[in-house]
Scaffold this active site. Structure first.
Site, mmCIF file in Angstrom:
data_model
loop_
_atom_site.group_PDB
_atom_site.id
_atom_site.type_symbol
_atom_site.label_atom_id
_atom_site.label_comp_id
_atom_site.label_asym_id
_atom_site.label_seq_id
_atom_site.Cartn_x
_atom_site.Cartn_y
_atom_site.Cartn_z
ATOM 1 N N ASP A 246 -32.650 106.103 -7.405
ATOM 2 C CA ASP A 246 -33.567 104.847 -7.037
ATOM 3 C C ASP A 246 -33.919 103.998 -8.348
ATOM 4 O OD1 ASP A 246 -33.418 105.878 -4.641
ATOM 5 O OD2 ASP A 246 -35.347 106.728 -4.535
ATOM 6 N N HIS B 125 -38.978 104.991 1.817
ATOM 7 C CA HIS B 125 -38.061 103.706 1.725
ATOM 8 C C HIS B 125 -38.059 103.041 2.909
ATOM 9 C CE1 HIS B 125 -36.384 104.929 -2.035
ATOM 10 N NE2 HIS B 125 -35.710 106.196 -1.690
ATOM 11 N N GLY C 118 -7.711 92.170 -7.819
ATOM 12 C CA GLY C 118 -9.062 92.640 -6.941
ATOM 13 C C GLY C 118 -9.084 94.043 -7.237
ATOM 14 N N LYS D 39 -3.679 95.342 -2.115
ATOM 15 C CA LYS D 39 -2.615 94.586 -3.000
ATOM 16 C C LYS D 39 -1.266 94.958 -2.907
ATOM 17 C CE LYS D 39 -5.067 95.249 -6.723
ATOM 18 N NZ LYS D 39 -6.120 96.207 -6.052
ATOM 19 N N THR D 40 -1.073 96.476 -3.062
ATOM 20 C CA THR D 40 0.308 97.232 -2.776
ATOM 21 C C THR D 40 0.982 96.801 -1.366
ATOM 22 O OG1 THR D 40 -0.603 98.833 -4.169
ATOM 23 C CG2 THR D 40 1.529 99.117 -3.226
ATOM 24 N N GLU E 284 -38.218 109.807 2.056
ATOM 25 C CA GLU E 284 -37.229 108.703 2.780
ATOM 26 C C GLU E 284 -38.053 107.942 3.690
ATOM 27 O OE1 GLU E 284 -34.232 108.528 1.996
ATOM 28 O OE2 GLU E 284 -34.223 110.491 0.561
ATOM 29 N N GLY F 35 -7.989 99.371 -3.887
ATOM 30 C CA GLY F 35 -7.800 99.793 -2.218
ATOM 31 C C GLY F 35 -8.077 98.672 -1.510
ATOM 32 N N THR F 36 -7.953 97.364 -1.911
ATOM 33 C CA THR F 36 -7.977 96.072 -1.000
ATOM 34 C C THR F 36 -6.697 95.683 -0.416
ATOM 35 O OG1 THR F 36 -8.045 94.715 -3.162
ATOM 36 C CG2 THR F 36 -10.240 95.284 -2.008
HETATM 37 P P1 ADP Z 1 -4.457 98.702 -3.975
HETATM 38 O O1 ADP Z 1 -3.048 98.313 -4.308
HETATM 39 O O2 ADP Z 1 -5.123 97.340 -3.593
HETATM 40 O O3 ADP Z 1 -5.066 99.631 -4.699
HETATM 41 P P2 ADP Z 1 -3.113 99.442 -1.456
HETATM 42 O O4 ADP Z 1 -2.498 98.483 -0.922
HETATM 43 O O5 ADP Z 1 -2.622 100.672 -2.147
HETATM 44 O O6 ADP Z 1 -4.530 99.099 -2.283
HETATM 45 O O7 ADP Z 1 -3.904 99.911 -0.218
HETATM 46 C C1 ADP Z 1 -4.434 101.517 0.083
HETATM 47 C C2 ADP Z 1 -4.664 101.606 1.330
HETATM 48 O O8 ADP Z 1 -5.689 101.087 1.923
HETATM 49 C C3 ADP Z 1 -3.643 101.334 2.233
HETATM 50 O O9 ADP Z 1 -2.571 102.036 2.323
HETATM 51 C C4 ADP Z 1 -3.991 100.997 3.617
HETATM 52 O O10 ADP Z 1 -4.041 101.945 4.319
HETATM 53 C C5 ADP Z 1 -5.530 100.774 3.236
HETATM 54 N N1 ADP Z 1 -5.663 99.161 2.996
HETATM 55 C C6 ADP Z 1 -6.318 98.525 2.059
HETATM 56 N N2 ADP Z 1 -6.566 97.236 2.381
HETATM 57 C C7 ADP Z 1 -6.090 97.075 3.777
HETATM 58 C C8 ADP Z 1 -6.063 95.968 4.417
HETATM 59 N N3 ADP Z 1 -6.627 94.813 4.199
HETATM 60 N N4 ADP Z 1 -5.782 96.129 5.898
HETATM 61 C C9 ADP Z 1 -5.120 97.304 6.257
HETATM 62 N N5 ADP Z 1 -5.241 98.407 5.537
HETATM 63 C C10 ADP Z 1 -5.765 98.296 4.185
#
Ligand code: ADP
Length: 605
Positions: free
Chosen positions: A505, A432, A207, A213-214, A429, A210-211
Site C-alpha cells: 500500500d 481499506h 503496445g 500484436k502477433t 482489509e 500480450g495485447t
Molecule cells: P503480443 O504479440 O502483443 O505480445 P500476442 O499477439 O502474442 O501478444 O498475444 C498473446 C495471446 O493473447 C494470443 O495468443 C491471444 O490468445 C491473446 N490475445 C491477446 N490480445 C488479444 C485480442 N485482442 N483478442 C483475442 N485474443 C488476444
C-alpha cells in the site's frame, strides 16, 4: 561472406565413431558369436563317435592343430584338439564319414574379408554421404553456407483457410481498421497503383505485451491469404559478426520470391535499437540493422512485400528505422478497454462450455487493466477450475476466482495465521474497504478476502469501477491514496500499533502522490511543469527525474505532506465509524470472504 568454410570437424567425429563401433563389433562380437555354436569335446569322444558311425563331416586343421566335425545329421558342430594318430584316416574311411577337407564352419576367406572389411567401409562411406547431403540441404544448396549459418530460418505460414482472422482478434478496432487497408492492397494492388498511391513499406505495431500484436500480424496474412514469414528480432543476432546481416538478406530474398507476402519481425527492438556513438558498440547488431535499413530501401514500393514489426519499446528504436519510407506507419495496440475486454473474453470462451450464470460484463469490469493474453489466461484457468471441481461447464464463480488467481496467485491451503494475525488482517482489509466506501468518489468494493494467496498477499480488497474511466480528477487520486492508507490506519485505530502488512500500500500511495506532483501538475508550487519523464511507457512506466537536486528535496517533502494528509483523513473516517469497523471486521474474520453486497448491507444496516 560466401567463403565461410564448411566446418569439417563434426563430420569426422561421426566417421570415427562409426568406424570404431564396426571394428569393435568385428573383433569382439563376431568371433564370439561363431565360437558359441561349436561344442568342445575330448578326443576319446571323437574316436567313439567315429567308431559308432555318428560322424558326418570332418575337417582336420593342421595349422591350428584341431579337428572340427559334425554329427551325422549335420546339426551340431564339435571341435577337439589333435593327437598324433596315424590311424585316423583309415578309421574315418571305415566309419563312412566325409573328410574331404571342406571347411564346415568357416566362410570363405574372400567372403569373410568382404564382410569384415569392405562392407563396413561401404556402409560408413554411405552414411557419410547421406549426412553431408542432408546438411547441405539444410544449408540451402551447395553454394550456401553449411549448417544453416546465414539462413534466415523464418517460420513460413503459407496461406491456409484455418488461419487467424480479424474476427479472432477482439477489441483493437482502430488497429484492425488501419490494417484492413493493407489487406485490401494485397488483394487488389492495381486499385492503388492506378491512383499512384503506394503502400507503406513497413508498419510498426506498438503496445504493451500480450495485447495481440502477433495475432494482428497473423490476421493480416490470414485475411489477405498470402504467405506469412515470421521471425523474432533476437533470432537475427548471432555469435559471429555478419551472420545477422546475412540472415536479413536471405529473409528478404525469400520474401521477394514469394511476393505478395507479409514479413513479420517480432520484438524488433532487439536489432533496431538506437545506434550509439560509443566505441566498441555491438557490431553484430549494428550490421544487422544496417542491412535491414538497406533492404528496406532496396525493395521497391508496390513490390508486394509488406513488412510488419512489433515492439513494446518504440522509443528505443533507431530514428533511421522509423523514418518515412521505412517503418512509416505506427499502429498503437493498446490495452483493451471495458468493451474490448468483454469481447476478448467472448472470443476466447467460444471453445468453452459456459454455465447459465456467466456475466462477461462483470468479469470485464473486475479485470480492469488486464491484457488480451491475461484475459485468455483467465478463461483457461476458469475452465481448469471447473474440471477440477468435476463440473461440466464454467460458472461465474470459476471466472471470478480465476481473476484472483491471475492477480494474486492461488489460495494458500496450509498457510496458518495466528488468531491475532488473522484479526489484524481482517481489520486491515476492512479499513481499506470502509475508507473507500465512505468517500463518495471511491468505487464500491467488490470483494474482500483474508484467505492468504501464493503471491504473499494475506488478504485483499477488490474494487471494481462501474464504467471505464479515462480521466481521474485530483480528488479521485487523493481518495485513492486515502483508501490505500486505510489498512494501516485501521491497525493504528484498533490496535495502536503497526505491522509490515502495509508495504505494498505504501509503495502504491507514494507512486501515486509522486506522479500527482511531478507529472500531473497537481501541486500548487510547481504548477504545470514536468519534473519526471516516463521512459518505458509500455513496460511498467518507469520514470526518471528531470530537475535539480533542490527541487527533488522539495518534491520529496510535498509527497510526504500529501500522503500524510490522506492518511490522517483515513484515520478520521475510521475513528468516526469505529462501530461499523468492528462489526465488519468481525464478520470478515468469521467468514474469511465478504462480497460487496454483504459489505454494503452491514454498512447500511
Ligand atoms: P503480443 O504479440 O502483443 O505480445 P500476442 O499477439 O502474442 O501478444 O498475444 C498473446 C495471446 O493473447 C494470443 O495468443 C491471444 O490468445 C491473446 N490475445 C491477446 N490480445 C488479444 C485480442 N485482442 N483478442 C483475442 N485474443 C488476444
Amino acid at each position: 561472406m560466401n567463403e565461410v568454410k564448411r566446418p569439417k570437424k563434426p563430420l569426422i567425429y561421426y566417421y570415427v565413431i562409426v568406424l570404431l563401433i564396426l571394428l569393435l563389433f568385428n573383433f569382439l562380437a563376431m568371433p564370439y558369436m561363431m565360437q558359441r555354436q561349436i561344442q568342445q569335446v575330448d578326443y576319446s569322444t571323437f574316436i567313439s563317435m567315429t567308431e559308432n558311425g555318428q560322424v558326418g563331416q570332418v575337417e582336420i586343421q593342421e595349422q591350428t592343430n584341431q579337428v572340427i566335425f559334425t554329427d551325422k545329421d549335420n546339426t551340431a558342430i564339435y571341435k577337439t584338439g589333435m593327437v598324433n594318430d596315424p590311424d585316423l584316416t583309415q578309421r574315418l574311411y571305415d566309419s563312412g564319414a566325409k573328410f574331404s577337407g571342406e571347411i564346415i564352419e568357416q566362410m570363405s576367406p574372400l567372403l569373410s574379408f568382404l564382410l569384415t572389411w569392405i562392407l563396413p567401409i561401404v556402409i560408413f562411406i554411405g552414411i557419410g554421404q547421406y549426412m553431408s547431403k542432408k546438411l547441405m540441404e539444410r544449408a540451402g544448396g551447395p553454394n550456401s553456407m553449411a549448417f544453416g549459418m546465414g539462413k534466415s530460418n523464418a517460420k513460413v505460414y503459407v496461406k491456409s483457410s484455418e488461419g487467424i482472422r480479424f474476427s479472432d482478434v477482439a477489441g483493437e478496432d482502430e488497429a484492425k481498421e488501419n490494417l484492413t487497408e493493407i489487406v485490401d492492397y494485397l488483394h487488389n494492388p492495381g486499385k492503388y497503383k492506378e491512383v499512384g498511391a503506394s503502400m507503406p513499406k513497413g508498419i510498426l505495431l506498438v503496445g504493451p505485451p500480450g495485447t495481440g500484436k502477433t495475432m494482428l500480424a497473423k490476421a493480416v496474412a490470414g485475411e489477405a491469404n498470402v504467405p506469412f514469414f515470421s521471425m523474432s528480432g533476437s533470432e537475427f543476432v548471432e555469435m559471429f559478426v555478419g551472420m545477422g546481416a546475412a540472415k536479413v538478406r536471405d529473409l528478404f530474398k525469400q520474401a521477394k520470391e514469394k511476393a505478395p507476402c507479409i514479413v513479420f519481425i517480432d520484438e524488433i527492438d532487439a536489432i533496431g535499437k538506437k545506434r550509439e556513438g560509443q566505441i566498441g558498440g555491438n557490431d553484430e547488431r549494428e550490421q544487422t540493422l544496417n542491412q535491414l535499413l538497406t533492404e528496406m530501401d532496396g525493395f521497391e514500393e508496390n513490390s508486394g512485400v509488406i513488412l510488419l514489426a512489433a515492439t513494446n519499446r518504440p522509443e528505443s528504436l533507431d530514428p533511421a528505422l522509423t523514418r518515412p519510407g521505412r517503418f512509416d506507419r505506427r499502429v498503437p495496440v493498446e490495452l483493451p478497454d471495458l468493451k474490448g475486454r468483454e469481447e476478448i473474453l467472448k472470443v476466447h470462451s467460444k471453445k468453452i462450455k459456459l454455465g447459465p450464470d456467466v456475466d462477461f460484463g462483470k468479469i470485464a469490469r473486475m479485470a480492469s487493466g488486464a491484457s488480451g493474453a491475461e484475459l485468455a489466461n483467465i478463461i483457461n484457468e476458469a475452465a481448469l477450475r471447473a474440471v477440477r471441481s468435476g463440473r461440466k461447464a464454467v460458472m461465474q464463480a470459476d471466472l471470478e476466482e480465476s481473476i484472483e488467481v491471475v492477480i494474486a496467485g492461488y489460495q494458500k491451503k496450509n498457510a496458518i495465521l495466528t488468531d491475532k494475525e488473522k484479526r489484524i488482517v481482517a481489520y486491515h482489509e476492512i479499513g481499506h474497504a470502509l475508507v473507500a466506501a465512505m468517500q463518495s468518489h471511491s468505487a464500491p468494493v467488490q470483494k474482500i478476502t483474508i484467505v492468504p494467496r501464493t503471491s504473499g498477499a494475506l488478504g485483499y480488497t477488490m474494487q471494481v469501477e462501474e464504467g471505464e474511466h479515462y480521466l481521474m480528477s485530483k480528488e479521485e487520486i487523493e481518495n485513492k491514496i486515502a483508501t490505500l492508507t486505510g489498512g494501516r490506519a485501521a491497525e493504528e485505530v484498533v490496535f495502536g500499533s503497526v505491522t509490515t502488512g502495509a508495504s505494498n500500500d505504501i509503495e502504491q500511495a507514494t507512486k501515486l502522490s509522486r506522479a500527482m506532483i511531478t507529472r500531473y501538475g497537481m501541486s500548487e508550487e510547481f504548477d504545470m511543469v514536468a519534473m519526471e519523464t516516463v521512459t518505458n511507457q509500455y513496460l511498467g512506466g518507469d520514470a526518471s527525474l528531470a530537475c535539480s537536486a533542490e527541487t527533488q528535496t522539495q518534491i520529496d517533502k510535498q509527497v510526504v505532506t500529501l500522503v500524510k494528509k490522506q492518511h490522517e483523513k483515513a484515520r478520521q473516517i475510521l475513528t468516526d465509524n469505529r462501530q461499523k469497523l468492528d462489526e465488519l471486521a468481525k464478520y470478515l474474520y468469521e467468514k474469511e470472504t465478504v462480497t460487496g453486497e454483504e459489505f454494503m448491507s452491514i454498512l447500511n444496516a
